[in-house]
Write a protein that holds these residues in place. Structure first.
Motif, PDB file in Angstrom:
ATOM      1  N   VAL A   1      10.622  -1.941  -5.937  1.00 12.58           N
ATOM      2  CA  VAL A   1      10.104  -3.313  -5.887  1.00 12.58           C
ATOM      3  C   VAL A   1       9.359  -3.544  -4.578  1.00 12.58           C
ATOM      4  CG1 VAL A   1      10.741  -5.741  -5.857  1.00 12.58           C
ATOM      5  CG2 VAL A   1      11.881  -4.176  -7.449  1.00 12.58           C
ATOM      6  N   MET A   2       9.915  -3.037  -3.485  1.00 14.84           N
ATOM      7  CA  MET A   2       9.266  -3.198  -2.190  1.00 14.84           C
ATOM      8  C   MET A   2       7.922  -2.473  -2.155  1.00 14.84           C
ATOM      9  SD  MET A   2      10.708  -2.150   1.586  1.00 14.84           S
ATOM     10  CE  MET A   2      10.718  -0.396   1.155  1.00 14.84           C
ATOM     11  N   MET A   3       7.884  -1.261  -2.678  1.00 18.97           N
ATOM     12  CA  MET A   3       6.626  -0.523  -2.722  1.00 18.97           C
ATOM     13  C   MET A   3       5.603  -1.207  -3.624  1.00 18.97           C
ATOM     14  SD  MET A   3       6.697   2.250  -0.777  1.00 18.97           S
ATOM     15  CE  MET A   3       7.548   1.217   0.433  1.00 18.97           C
ATOM     16  N   SER A   4       6.075  -1.837  -4.696  1.00 20.05           N
ATOM     17  CA  SER A   4       5.164  -2.554  -5.588  1.00 20.05           C
ATOM     18  C   SER A   4       4.549  -3.758  -4.895  1.00 20.05           C
ATOM     19  CB  SER A   4       5.903  -2.985  -6.857  1.00 20.05           C
ATOM     20  OG  SER A   4       6.388  -1.860  -7.571  1.00 20.05           O
ATOM     21  N   LYS A   5       5.362  -4.483  -4.130  1.00 17.79           N
ATOM     22  CA  LYS A   5       4.839  -5.633  -3.402  1.00 17.79           C
ATOM     23  C   LYS A   5       3.849  -5.216  -2.328  1.00 17.79           C
ATOM     24  CE  LYS A   5       8.808  -8.673  -4.203  1.00 17.79           C
ATOM     25  NZ  LYS A   5       9.902  -9.474  -3.578  1.00 17.79           N
ATOM     26  N   LEU A   6       4.041  -4.039  -1.778  1.00 19.25           N
ATOM     27  CA  LEU A   6       3.096  -3.519  -0.784  1.00 19.25           C
ATOM     28  C   LEU A   6       1.891  -2.846  -1.426  1.00 19.25           C
ATOM     29  CD1 LEU A   6       5.588  -1.964   1.805  1.00 19.25           C
ATOM     30  CD2 LEU A   6       4.334  -4.126   2.007  1.00 19.25           C
ATOM     31  N   GLN A   7       1.873  -2.798  -2.774  1.00 16.62           N
ATOM     32  CA  GLN A   7       0.771  -2.192  -3.534  1.00 16.62           C
ATOM     33  C   GLN A   7       0.560  -0.723  -3.169  1.00 16.62           C
ATOM     34  OE1 GLN A   7      -2.711  -4.670  -3.076  1.00 16.62           O
ATOM     35  NE2 GLN A   7      -1.820  -6.389  -4.199  1.00 16.62           N
ATOM     36  N   LEU A   8       1.680  -0.020  -3.017  1.00 18.30           N
ATOM     37  CA  LEU A   8       1.616   1.396  -2.701  1.00 18.30           C
ATOM     38  C   LEU A   8       2.001   2.280  -3.882  1.00 18.30           C
ATOM     39  CD1 LEU A   8       3.143   1.508   0.903  1.00 18.30           C
ATOM     40  CD2 LEU A   8       0.743   1.655   0.232  1.00 18.30           C
ATOM     41  N   THR A   9       2.417   1.664  -5.000  1.00 19.53           N
ATOM     42  CA  THR A   9       2.754   2.472  -6.161  1.00 19.53           C
ATOM     43  C   THR A   9       1.497   3.117  -6.734  1.00 19.53           C
ATOM     44  OG1 THR A   9       2.572   0.514  -7.579  1.00 19.53           O
ATOM     45  CG2 THR A   9       4.761   1.069  -6.735  1.00 19.53           C
ATOM     46  N   ASP A  10       1.700   4.233  -7.383  1.00 16.45           N
ATOM     47  CA  ASP A  10       0.610   5.042  -7.943  1.00 16.45           C
ATOM     48  C   ASP A  10      -0.362   5.504  -6.869  1.00 16.45           C
ATOM     49  OD1 ASP A  10      -0.488   6.383 -10.097  1.00 16.45           O
ATOM     50  OD2 ASP A  10      -1.876   4.769 -10.599  1.00 16.45           O
ATOM     51  N   THR A  11       0.178   5.750  -5.677  1.00 17.93           N
ATOM     52  CA  THR A  11      -0.595   6.333  -4.583  1.00 17.93           C
ATOM     53  C   THR A  11       0.278   7.368  -3.881  1.00 17.93           C
ATOM     54  OG1 THR A  11       0.111   4.701  -2.940  1.00 17.93           O
ATOM     55  CG2 THR A  11      -1.873   4.189  -4.211  1.00 17.93           C
ATOM     56  N   LEU A  12      -0.369   8.319  -3.260  1.00 21.06           N
ATOM     57  CA  LEU A  12       0.380   9.317  -2.507  1.00 21.06           C
ATOM     58  C   LEU A  12       1.044   8.728  -1.276  1.00 21.06           C
ATOM     59  CD1 LEU A  12      -2.101  12.358  -2.663  1.00 21.06           C
ATOM     60  CD2 LEU A  12      -0.103  11.930  -4.087  1.00 21.06           C
ATOM     61  N   TRP A  13       0.537   7.568  -0.810  1.00 23.45           N
ATOM     62  CA  TRP A  13       1.120   6.932   0.361  1.00 23.45           C
ATOM     63  C   TRP A  13       2.557   6.487   0.122  1.00 23.45           C
ATOM     64  CZ3 TRP A  13      -0.931   7.756   4.819  1.00 23.45           C
ATOM     65  CH2 TRP A  13      -2.310   7.936   4.936  1.00 23.45           C
ATOM     66  N   ALA A  14       2.909   6.191  -1.126  1.00 22.70           N
ATOM     67  CA  ALA A  14       4.280   5.780  -1.426  1.00 22.70           C
ATOM     68  C   ALA A  14       5.260   6.901  -1.087  1.00 22.70           C
ATOM     69  CB  ALA A  14       4.403   5.375  -2.891  1.00 22.70           C
ATOM     70  N   ILE A  15       4.942   8.132  -1.491  1.00 17.76           N
ATOM     71  CA  ILE A  15       5.818   9.267  -1.200  1.00 17.76           C
ATOM     72  C   ILE A  15       5.858   9.536   0.299  1.00 17.76           C
ATOM     73  CG2 ILE A  15       6.305  11.664  -1.746  1.00 17.76           C
ATOM     74  CD1 ILE A  15       6.504   9.792  -4.127  1.00 17.76           C
ATOM     75  N   VAL A  16       4.710   9.432   0.951  1.00 20.35           N
ATOM     76  CA  VAL A  16       4.664   9.670   2.394  1.00 20.35           C
ATOM     77  C   VAL A  16       5.496   8.634   3.143  1.00 20.35           C
ATOM     78  CG1 VAL A  16       3.154   9.747   4.406  1.00 20.35           C
ATOM     79  CG2 VAL A  16       2.431  10.819   2.259  1.00 20.35           C
ATOM     80  N   ALA A  17       5.363   7.362   2.775  1.00 20.68           N
ATOM     81  CA  ALA A  17       6.099   6.309   3.468  1.00 20.68           C
ATOM     82  C   ALA A  17       7.599   6.424   3.276  1.00 20.68           C
ATOM     83  CB  ALA A  17       5.621   4.932   2.980  1.00 20.68           C
ATOM     84  N   LEU A  18       8.030   6.887   2.112  1.00 17.61           N
ATOM     85  CA  LEU A  18       9.456   6.966   1.826  1.00 17.61           C
ATOM     86  C   LEU A  18      10.110   8.198   2.426  1.00 17.61           C
ATOM     87  CD1 LEU A  18       9.515   5.829  -1.915  1.00 17.61           C
ATOM     88  CD2 LEU A  18      10.129   4.489   0.095  1.00 17.61           C
TER      89      LEU A  18
END
Length: 294
Positions: free
Chosen positions: A147-164
């Protein structure tokens, strides 16, 4: 008293030592046999994977199992490139693994230096709280994290995996245990000479911690390379898939092409195998010295 001190110890006959030697030799043989059986058990699935990659799709799960590919289908290693987007999958996997490993090694070693060699209020409590996150399974907080990644609009991007995955408590723990083996006198002498904490970290701690850094690099690289659930949640576009997600697509698109799945698995294991063999000495040394108080 002088006579007693000068009396040589009684000699033990060789016949009396022979049973001890035989027992020691028997234990050594038993140890080798145990290690050999364990090695066969560990390597057998990999051997079956390699053999299955050289079979046709109908011969992979034959009964009884064919342990040797009598008629190797070498074309599988060519067909997988034409029947799938293997180049994109490998490129995404290499990119994610390299970026995440680089960031986690940097952040883990830098934070570990602060916990090990810098004194500040609440240091031990903060470290215990941070390490305590290792006991919390990821499945328990992956929904609020998504949910947090969705609000940051990082889902469906490689940045989501990098940030986590750029920060990891395990890396901090491993590096802190290694840094504690470095004498405090060396750090204090550098501070007296006017070197800053950043300079001590860069010019003293990093060169001394090459084995530990190699161990952390290999652990992080393997974990990121083999990650399946994280990319499955956050990477929905086919052009962002990693090799783990790509191999799953063979079941849907190619009617369970198990031979190609095994071929892709072999290709995915080879880079990790080469890296491990190249850095095996540093990896073993880092694991062996981590946690030893010098």
């Amino acid at each position: 008293m002088t006579t007693l001190l000068q009396t040589p110890p009684p000699r033990v006959a060789d016949d009396e030592l022979q049973p001890v030697r035989r027992l020691s030799g028997g234990r050594r043989v038993l140890g080798y046999l145990t290690l050999g059986v364990a090695a066969v058990v560990v390597l057998l699935p990999f051997y079956w994977m390699v053999m299955s990659s050289l079979k046709s799709n109908n011969d992979v799960f034959t009964v009884p199992v064919q342990w040797i590919a009598t008629d190797p289908v070498w074309s599988n290693y060519l067909d997988i490139w034409s029947k799938s987007d293997m180049t994109t999958w490998l490129g995404n996997t290499v990119l994610l693994s390299a970026v995440v490993t680089l960031l986690q090694v940097f952040t883990g070693s830098f934070a570990a230096y602060g916990f090990a060699k810098v004194r500040f209020p609440g240091r031990d409590v903060l470290f215990l709280a941070y390490i305590g996150t290792l006991a919390v399974p990821w499945q328990s907080y992956m929904v609020p994290q998504f949910v947090m990644m969705s609000k940051l609009q990082l889902t469906d991007t490689l940045w989501a995996i990098v940030a986590l995955q750029a920060f990891g408590a395990l890396g901090v723990f491993l590096m802190k245990q290694f840094y504690e083996t470095v004498p405090d006198e060396l750090i204090d002498a550098a501070r007296i000479d006017g070197m800053s904490e950043y300079g001590i970290y860069r010019r003293i701690m990093l060169p001394l911690s090459v084995p530990a850094l190699a161990s952390l690099t290999l652990i992080t690289l393997v974990t990121t390379w083999n990650d399946y659930l994280g990319p499955l949640l956050y990477l929905r576009s086919p052009d962002l898939w990693t090799i783990q997600l790509g191999l799953k697509s063979f079941i849907n698109q190619y009617n369970a092409e198990y031979a190609l799945i095994m071929t892709g698995s072999v290709l995915s294991v080879l880079p990790i195998l080469v890296i491990f063999l190249a850095g095996q000495r540093y990896f073993v040394e880092g694991i062996a010295t981590t946690g030893l108080k010098g």
